[in-house]
Enzyme design. Structure first.
Site, PDB file in Angstrom:
ATOM      1  N   SER A   1       5.712   7.762  12.887  1.00  0.00           N
ATOM      2  CA  SER A   1       5.688   6.447  12.263  1.00  0.00           C
ATOM      3  C   SER A   1       6.467   5.410  13.063  1.00  0.00           C
ATOM      4  O   SER A   1       7.353   5.736  13.849  1.00  0.00           O
ATOM      5  CB  SER A   1       6.290   6.569  10.859  1.00  0.00           C
ATOM      6  OG  SER A   1       6.616   5.315  10.334  1.00  0.00           O
TER       7      SER A   1
ATOM      8  N   ASP B   1       3.393  -0.764  11.414  1.00  0.00           N
ATOM      9  CA  ASP B   1       2.924   0.553  11.027  1.00  0.00           C
ATOM     10  C   ASP B   1       2.302   1.197  12.257  1.00  0.00           C
ATOM     11  O   ASP B   1       1.598   0.521  13.023  1.00  0.00           O
ATOM     12  CB  ASP B   1       1.896   0.476   9.899  1.00  0.00           C
ATOM     13  CG  ASP B   1       1.572   1.841   9.325  1.00  0.00           C
ATOM     14  OD1 ASP B   1       2.155   2.210   8.284  1.00  0.00           O
ATOM     15  OD2 ASP B   1       0.742   2.561   9.918  1.00  0.00           O
TER      16      ASP B   1
ATOM     17  N   ARG C   1       8.492   3.378  11.644  1.00  0.00           N
ATOM     18  CA  ARG C   1       9.586   2.950  10.763  1.00  0.00           C
ATOM     19  C   ARG C   1      10.878   2.715  11.539  1.00  0.00           C
ATOM     20  O   ARG C   1      11.429   3.618  12.166  1.00  0.00           O
ATOM     21  CB  ARG C   1       9.774   3.947   9.630  1.00  0.00           C
ATOM     22  CG  ARG C   1      10.298   5.301  10.019  1.00  0.00           C
ATOM     23  CD  ARG C   1      10.162   6.306   8.896  1.00  0.00           C
ATOM     24  NE  ARG C   1       8.762   6.614   8.624  1.00  0.00           N
ATOM     25  CZ  ARG C   1       8.350   7.741   8.050  1.00  0.00           C
ATOM     26  NH1 ARG C   1       9.214   8.655   7.686  1.00  0.00           N
ATOM     27  NH2 ARG C   1       7.068   7.961   7.831  1.00  0.00           N
TER      28      ARG C   1
ATOM     29  N   ASP D   1       0.795  -1.232   0.000  1.00  0.00           N
ATOM     30  CA  ASP D   1       0.000   0.000   0.000  1.00  0.00           C
ATOM     31  C   ASP D   1       0.829   1.285   0.000  1.00  0.00           C
ATOM     32  O   ASP D   1       0.327   2.350  -0.327  1.00  0.00           O
ATOM     33  CB  ASP D   1      -0.944   0.022   1.209  1.00  0.00           C
ATOM     34  CG  ASP D   1      -0.207  -0.019   2.549  1.00  0.00           C
ATOM     35  OD1 ASP D   1       1.036  -0.087   2.558  1.00  0.00           O
ATOM     36  OD2 ASP D   1      -0.884   0.007   3.604  1.00  0.00           O
ATOM     37  N   HIS D   2       2.104   1.209   0.363  1.00  0.00           N
ATOM     38  CA  HIS D   2       2.898   2.420   0.574  1.00  0.00           C
ATOM     39  C   HIS D   2       3.659   2.910  -0.660  1.00  0.00           C
ATOM     40  O   HIS D   2       4.127   4.056  -0.669  1.00  0.00           O
ATOM     41  CB  HIS D   2       3.917   2.179   1.701  1.00  0.00           C
ATOM     42  CG  HIS D   2       3.410   2.505   3.056  1.00  0.00           C
ATOM     43  ND1 HIS D   2       2.283   1.928   3.597  1.00  0.00           N
ATOM     44  CD2 HIS D   2       3.872   3.360   4.008  1.00  0.00           C
ATOM     45  CE1 HIS D   2       2.086   2.405   4.818  1.00  0.00           C
ATOM     46  NE2 HIS D   2       3.030   3.288   5.079  1.00  0.00           N
TER      47      HIS D   2
ATOM     48  N   ARG E   1      -2.094  12.627  10.190  1.00  0.00           N
ATOM     49  CA  ARG E   1      -0.806  13.210  10.546  1.00  0.00           C
ATOM     50  C   ARG E   1      -0.523  14.382   9.604  1.00  0.00           C
ATOM     51  O   ARG E   1      -0.798  14.294   8.413  1.00  0.00           O
ATOM     52  CB  ARG E   1       0.278  12.120  10.421  1.00  0.00           C
ATOM     53  CG  ARG E   1       1.568  12.399  11.122  1.00  0.00           C
ATOM     54  CD  ARG E   1       2.407  11.124  11.177  1.00  0.00           C
ATOM     55  NE  ARG E   1       2.002  10.250  12.261  1.00  0.00           N
ATOM     56  CZ  ARG E   1       2.311   8.966  12.358  1.00  0.00           C
ATOM     57  NH1 ARG E   1       3.033   8.392  11.414  1.00  0.00           N
ATOM     58  NH2 ARG E   1       1.915   8.245  13.389  1.00  0.00           N
TER      59      ARG E   1
END
Length: 781
Positions: free
Chosen positions: A671, A194, A673, A129-130, A476
């Site tokens: 995030s 995520d 990440r 999706d990213h 965000r």
């Protein structure tokens, strides 16, 4: 199932109301077990085990339990022996499943490959999706993404097949919507790579965002560690109505708690107002709970969730959840660490921003505030959708406003984009006419993907540096997040308000009181939005985009080209050398807010998420250097020249010089990440010293063998100068709860000593000594 429920009812009548505590359903466990999802018929929901664990813990603690505690403690690895103290002890948990989006799955799967294990131990999925950039429209953008990212998609698809992971192809939709539609259920403990994984709390699960190394632990069958969370209760009364939406609940809460007020806590919604919110509306609230730093958010099981489960083809799960409902709601008399009261009948539409999601305003007041603050009033673009607000109900309510405008001959004054959350939502709103209505009013239908919400937006209407305003239904709005333009003033609000502001074209439009002007000059006022919670007909699933893993994947070949600039196999980080860390340089002393977007930017950098050396070229390029108020401009203390942050870090590493980063409050918010932790480790960093950390980032740093440390006295931040050398001592006796010491040597020859706190436990200290959690896992094999 009906005969089973009837038998249980008869036994409960015969044995009395205490039968639920005794749980006669355990006698029918074979019948009670249902599959976690349609895609994993051999993996069953184990409510019985969770029930036994809850009762064990309740007897030990001798007090009522919150819903959060029930689900978390219900998944303890050792409920009889686990030390439990909210806010202090570390829990060892057994999550039910793992979910990964494609940008973080690359590194997670590379780490899993490095572990040497043959297959994942729990049900796991990857969601593409990213990596889809919004440029023209959904169909064209998806096709281009498939071409540009073919190497990465092939790696993820083959790695998924080899190691037993389900794979959702590009175009399937956003990870959190796929989870809500297929995998979340009341009482599940799910971890996802995520930060908006808490979306699943809208279906009564504890769903927590983590870094890839945490996901690897769970996929390897290792108990997962979580600091025992505090519980913040949000009691809802009244009823949502008119222009007020579920999004306004979390916008209000964000204004109360700020971006760090939920750190270390689960936010648990309860009270009579809960029943006025749809299941997908509850998911919206939980999703954006990530913006207050919360571990996750959750709602109690109710009829709204039951209806959603039934409508998404999971009626069997709803039936069994009904049998265990006592375990899926808080105990009467349970205590929260903090309680917030919100009357939904009095709640007004909110809009938060710019530049931070906790700057809350009433829609009725934002125009005046914008004028006073010098924020641009013209709305350039309105964007609805994203993982936060792309449900059938969201799209229906936005379409109801669009239809009113079209009936008057009016179209959007601002640009308007629509992002469906999943292929199922896209197909269903197309079938039911919502897509046409939104397109007719000026909307551009984007791909079922994250798109502009994460910076995957090839924006052309403004130049970089041009001051402008956009309004979104995203979660965000950090500086430059959506379009890489630091001058873009991004505001987050509900899809309904976004649509209204896009129609008006200005931020000072209040749809509750103000009028629009039709092309013929007629003034008209929008009626409050309406929309069905769920489609009257079944959902249209759309195209089949799921790849089942084969029963046996050992023969599947996973190739990583050594010359690739997108993918790179990982090399183990070096172990701790057994000594104190001496005379480390300060790479950068960060001024103010430093999110994971500042540490490891997304947008165009997403393409390098599977290549650690290449992605490391964005290390801290968005952080503000306190020395000169500039971004990506720090002094190389070895040469005296000013260079980019990654360039200086690489030079220090090549010269055998260790370094540290010094930061402010809530360092690493945003995030999940883990690249924001991998990159400093890869480029020679040893410690990150700040006033306070965001939860996920602190854990990610520990996982990669770095030292996340906090000033015992926050004022000591002022003592450190950019040209200092810092030594961290006390590492030979590194122990939980025992502070470390920093010796600061100034360039003028003077020195100071300060105390640094940490939150390491014994297991995490072993990660540090081994060089990383993955190294430690290999040592124990």
């Amino acid at each position: 199932m009906a005969s089973y429920c009837l038998t249980v009812t008869r036994l409960q009548l015969a044995l009395g109301t205490g039968a639920r505590r005794f749980h006669v359903s355990a006698a029918f466990s074979a019948k009670a077990k249902v599959a976690m999802s349609h895609f994993e018929p051999s993996s069953s929901i184990n409510y019985e085990k969770m029930h036994e664990n809850i009762n064990t813990v309740r007897r030990r603690l001798n007090r009522p339990l919150t819903l959060s505690e029930k689900i978390v403690y219900g998944h303890l690895d050792n409920p009889a022996g686990q030390e439990i103290d909210r806010g202090r002890t570390y829990l060892r948990l057994r999550p039910d499943r793992v979910a990964m989006q494609d940008a973080t799955a690359q590194m997670a799967m590379l780490q899993f490959i490095s572990s040497g294990l043959p297959r994942v131990a729990v049900p796991s999925t990857i969601h593409c999706d990213h990596l889809i950039e919004a440029q023209i429209g959904g169909t064209q953008d998806l096709q281009k993404a498939k071409e540009v990212n073919q190497e990465v998609y092939n790696f993820l698809a083959t790695a998924a097949a080899k190691y037993g992971v389900g794979f959702w192809k590009p175009g399937s939709g956003i990870i959190h919507q796929i989870i809500l539609e297929n995998y979340a259920y009341p009482g599940v403990l799910l971890i996802g790579t995520d930060s908006h994984t808490p979306n699943g709390g809208g279906l009564g699960g504890i769903c927590i965002g983590v870094g890839g190394a945490d996901a690897v632990d769970v996929m390897a069958g290792i108990p997962w560690e979580l600091k025992c969370p505090n519980v913040i209760g949000v009691r809802l009364t009244g009823t949502l109505s008119g222009w007020t939406s579920p999004k306004d609940v979390i916008l209000k809460v964000a204004g109360i708690l700020t971006v760090k007020g939920g750190t270390g806590a689960i936010v648990e919604y309860h009270g009579p107002g809960v029943d006025s919110i749809s299941c997908t509306g509850m998911a919206t609230i939980c999703n954006m709970g990530a913006e207050i730093g919360a571990t996750t958010s959750v709602f109690p099981y109710n009829h709204r969730m039951r209806t959603y489960l039934e409508k998404t083809g999971r009626g069997e799960i709803a039936s069994v959840a009904n049998q265990f409902k006592d375990d899926l709601v808080p105990d009467k008399g349970c205590e929260y660490d903090q309680v917030i009261e919100i009357n939904l009948s009095e709640l007004k539409p909110h809009i938060n921003g710019p530049f931070t999601p906790d700057l809350a305003h009433l829609v009725s007041e934002i125009g005046a505030i914008a004028k006073k603050s010098g924020w641009p009033l013209e709305v350039k673009v309105g964007l609805i959708g994203s993982c936060t607000n792309s449900s059938y109900e969201d799209m229906g309510r936005a379409a109801s406003l669009a239809k009113q405008a079209l009936n008057k001959g009016l179209k959007c004054k601002a640009q308007f984009t629509v992002t469906p959350g999943s292929e199922q939502i896209r197909a269903t709103i197309e079938r039911d006419g919502y897509s046409k209505t939104l397109s007719d009013v000026g909307g551009v239908m984007l791909a079922n993907a994250c798109g502009p919400c994460i910076g995957q937006w090839d924006r052309k209407d403004v130049k970089k540096g041009e001051k402008n305003t956009i309004v979104t239904s995203f979660n965000r709005n950090f500086t430059a997040r959506n379009d890489a333009n630091p001058a873009t003033h991004a505001f987050v609000t509900s899809p309904e308000i976004v649509t209204a502001l896009a129609l008006a074209g200005t931020l000072d439009f209040n749809p509750e009181t103000d009028y629009l002007t039709a092309p013929n000059g007629e003034k008209f006022k929008l009626e409050p939005p309406t929309g069905d919670e769920l489609p009257s007909r079944d959902f249209d699933p759309g195209q089949d985009t799921y790849q089942h893993p084969p029963a046996e994947g050992s023969s599947v070949q996973v190739d990583v080209n050594p010359s690739s600039n997108r993918l790179q196999l990982l090399e183990p980080f070096d172990k701790w050398h057994g000594k104190d860390l001496e005379d480390m340089r300060v790479l950068i002393k960060v001024k103010g807010k430093c999110t994971t977007d500042h540490i490891s930017a997304a947008g165009p950098w997403l393409k390098f998420r599977g290549h650690l050396d290449n992605i490391s070229n964005n290390l801290l390029i968005g952080a503000v250097n306190i020395e000169n108020d500039a971004v990506n401009k720090v002094k190389n203390q070895l040469t005296g020249e000013y260079e980019g942050v990654p360039d200086v870090a690489r030079h220090y590493k090549a010269s055998g010089v260790n370094w540290v980063v010094v930061g402010d409050e809530n360092y690493g918010e945003g995030s999940s990440r883990e690249h924001a932790a991998l990159e400093p480790r890869h480029l020679g960093g040893r410690a990150i010293i700040v006033k306070s950390f965001a939860r996920i980032h602190e854990t990610n740093l520990k996982k990669q063998g770095l030292l996340p440390l906090t000033f015992a006295d926050p004022r000591d931040y002022e003592r450190i100068r950019p040209d200092d050398k810092i030594s961290i001592t006390g590492l030979k006796s590194f122990a939980p709860g025992k502070p470390l010491t920093a010796v600061i040597r100034h360039s003028d020859g003077s020195q100071e000593t300060i105390s640094l706190n940490h939150t390491f436990n014994e297991t995490q200290i072993e990660w540090f000594k081994a060089g990383s959690a993955l190294n430690r896992m290999k040592e124990l094999q």
